[in-house]
Design an enzyme around this catalytic site. Structure first.
Site, PDB file in Angstrom:
ATOM      1  N   GLU A  24      14.303  -2.636 -11.805  1.00 56.05           N
ATOM      2  CA  GLU A  24      13.122  -3.381 -12.256  1.00 56.05           C
ATOM      3  C   GLU A  24      13.464  -4.574 -13.153  1.00 56.05           C
ATOM      4  O   GLU A  24      14.618  -4.774 -13.542  1.00 56.05           O
ATOM      5  CB  GLU A  24      12.165  -2.430 -12.985  1.00 56.05           C
ATOM      6  N   GLN A  54      -3.228  -1.097 -16.362  1.00 54.83           N
ATOM      7  CA  GLN A  54      -3.577  -2.466 -16.757  1.00 54.83           C
ATOM      8  C   GLN A  54      -3.763  -3.394 -15.548  1.00 54.83           C
ATOM      9  O   GLN A  54      -4.330  -4.484 -15.675  1.00 54.83           O
ATOM     10  CB  GLN A  54      -2.485  -3.059 -17.667  1.00 54.83           C
ATOM     11  N   ARG A  93       5.141  -3.634  -6.383  1.00 53.95           N
ATOM     12  CA  ARG A  93       6.246  -3.161  -5.541  1.00 53.95           C
ATOM     13  C   ARG A  93       5.716  -2.076  -4.603  1.00 53.95           C
ATOM     14  O   ARG A  93       4.914  -1.225  -4.998  1.00 53.95           O
ATOM     15  CB  ARG A  93       7.397  -2.652  -6.404  1.00 53.95           C
ATOM     16  N   GLY A 114      -2.484  -9.411  -5.887  1.00 50.93           N
ATOM     17  CA  GLY A 114      -1.431  -9.103  -6.856  1.00 50.93           C
ATOM     18  C   GLY A 114      -0.139  -8.716  -6.169  1.00 50.93           C
ATOM     19  O   GLY A 114      -0.145  -8.212  -5.045  1.00 50.93           O
TER      20      GLY A 114
END
Lengths: 475, 86
Positions: free
Chosen positions: A273, A182, A166, A163
């Site tokens: 973000e 999640q 950051r 995955g």
């Protein structure tokens, strides 16, 4: 379809296709790297990747950015023609996605093992780190694949996870990692912490373009990103095991090996973000790095995050749309296509055939209950099957003429939402909206819809002919 | 307060103004820059960055942190209880 063996091969293809700019002039890390990457988002639809090889203070640093940062580059990453349209890329992505699983090709050694640093690791020296946005709390590694396994199910390859999270470089060998519950890695971490153990991780940085897309795709917990990458590239995915037993791409430029520390949380952030806002600070988990391996003259790959659109939006485009589409299609075979390109699917446009009056609203509601929809999909626009959801001109036409707010807007208050959506109130909760922009059909008899305009006969033949002539003319 | 230079360890963190600063790294090419870090709020900066990132007096108010607020930051994800060994 094409299997690029590493980032370098993909960069050379981008260069051949005139989609890579090399900057040989000396630059300073701040603000030049982020500024150049931001500027690329402002110079047009076909913006190229950028490659710096003369960064002040470093002896031989190489930084690539915007590698996925246009539809041309995205198409080339998928091994398609560089002028492939969004809709074609969507359907090809979906077609391959449904071929899951592909296979792994395990080999014994990789170029990233050429140089090993396992004493006095100093990430500030080893990596050309830089600040992206002025309010960021530090330097972030934001395009690397973090690999982990489940300590409770260690030998099960299917629950190994790859995955993109950051990673804030907070010390010479210390990283912060953003994981929300999640995320699949959060499951691995929860199991490790319940056992009272550190979780081994490997961070693969500078990869061929497909695994990066897969690391950004919300796959099911028991779907392995490497097996999805294999079907996406049409060939087995080549990996090498680390000493701890984690699979890492053969072609990575750098591999950082370490441990997610049991029970530790430290100040992390802010970071600019994906919604175009800073994230704020939280106490996030911590990774300690024990060993860094890299190729000779490694290439550091990063993604600029700013106000959308940026390269990040390409990483979250088809990778978000395809899983939502396939989950919807299972319930409603009438669904034709899904566009979840906007801000990681905070807005989703669905085109669908209509079974009966009111059907579109059920399709919209189902979007909210897809796995991605649970934390995103704040505004869902449902359009007729003839409206291309990737063509916003068509979508706006549908909204213009097919929506009567009196009966076509559904709002549902107090639904769960990603904390990073700044519209949340309170954080993590939001009202969601479905806009039914389809033509009412019986027994929904609202409106005064007569015959819709269609195209003259032979339009399609003329389009083919004229497109070829126009292409010839512009050569 | 003044901005940091490559040679001197700054007196305070630009973000939280804590007075304890660590030198994290010197540039691989000698004398070009130094990376500093604050062990209190974990802010990191390079001596050659624009002044608003290195000078406590120029650091943007919107991004300031107060050391006393750090313990109350939200913990994500929560730390699960240890399994009982049986």
């Amino acid at each position: 379809m094409r299997a690029y063996k590493d980032l370098r091969e993909f960069l050379s293809v981008l260069e051949q296709e005139r989609q890579l700019l090399r900057i040989h002039d000396q630059i300073v890390p701040e603000p030049d790297i982020a500024a150049a990457a931001c500027a690329l988002t402002e110079i047009g639809e076909d913006s190229p990747a950028i490659y710096f090889d003369n960064i002040a203070g470093y002896t031989s640093a190489r930084v690539a950015m915007n590698v996925h940062g246009s539809w041309c580059n995205h198409a080339l990453a998928l091994g398609m023609e560089k002028d492939a349209g969004m809709r074609d890329q969507f359907f090809e992505f979906v077609r391959r996605f449904q071929q899951y699983p592909g296979t792994l090709e395990r080999v014994a050694s990789a170029p990233w093992q050429e140089v090993v640093v396992d004493k006095d690791v100093n990430l500030y020296e080893l990596l050309p780190l830089f600040r992206l946005n002025r309010g960021d709390g530090g330097y972030f590694i934001d395009k690397a694949c973090t690999v982990s396994r489940d300590l409770d199910d260690w030998d099960n390859d299917n629950v190994e996870n790859v995955g993109i999270y950051r990673l804030q470089v907070k010390g010479r060998n210390r990283l912060g990692i953003q994981t929300v519950p999640q995320h699949d890695i959060a499951i691995h971490m929860a199991h490790a912490e319940a056992r009272g153990e550190d979780l081994p991780v490997a961070i693969a940085l500078g990869n061929e373009p497909i695994i990066t897309l897969m690391g950004a795709t919300p796959l099911l917990y028991d779907q392995l990103e490497y097996k999805m990458a294999a079907v996406m590239q049409g060939a087995p995915y080549r990996v090498v095991k680390t000493a701890k037993g984690l699979d890492v791409p053969w072609g990575s430029e750098y591999v950082l090996e370490g441990r997610l520390l049991c029970g530790q949380r430290e100040t992390e952030g802010p970071f600019g973000e994906f919604p175009g806002y800073y994230s704020g600070c939280h106490k996030y988990p911590v990774i300690e790095i024990d060993r860094v391996s890299h190729r000779t003259d490694p290439v550091y790959d990063a993604v600029y995050v700013g106000r959308p659109w940026t390269e990040l939006d390409f990483l979250q485009a088809m990778t978000t749309s395809a899983p939502i589409f396939l989950q919807l299609k299972t319930t409603f075979p009438e669904v034709v296509a899904v566009n979840a390109l906007y801000t990681h699917g905070l807005v989703v446009v669905v085109s669908t055939k209509i079974r009966y009056g009111g059907f579109a609203k059920y399709v919209g509601l189902r979007v909210l209950t897809t796995t991605h929809g649970l934390g995103y999909a704040k505004v869902v626009i449902v359009v007729d099957e003839k409206v291309d959801p990737f063509d916003l001109k068509q979508v706006m036409w549908a909204i213009s003429v097919k929506v009567n707010p009196a009966g076509d807007i559904v709002t549902i208050p107090n639904l769960a939402e990603n904390l990073l959506d700044p519209a949340c109130s309170p954080a993590g909760m939001v009202t969601k909206m479905i806009i039914d922009a389809t033509t009412p059909v019986a027994p929904d008899i609202r409106g005064d819809y007569g015959e819709e305009l269609d195209k003259p006969l032979r339009t399609d033949q003329w389009r083919t002919k004229l497109m070829a002539l126009a292409k010839e003319m512009r050569k | 307060m003044t901005a940091t230079t490559a040679d001197t360890v700054p007196a305070a963190c630009p973000r939280c103004r804590s007075g304890k600063i660590e030198m994290r790294s010197k540039s691989p090419v000698v004398g070009i820059w130094t990376v500093f870090g604050c062990p209190t709020c974990l802010y990191v900066w390079r001596s050659t960055e624009p002044e608003e990132n290195v000078n406590p007096d120029k650091y943007p108010a919107a991004f300031r942190l107060r050391p006393e607020d750090l313990p109350s930051l939200q913990v994500v994800p929560p730390i699960p209880p240890r399994r009982s060994s049986s």
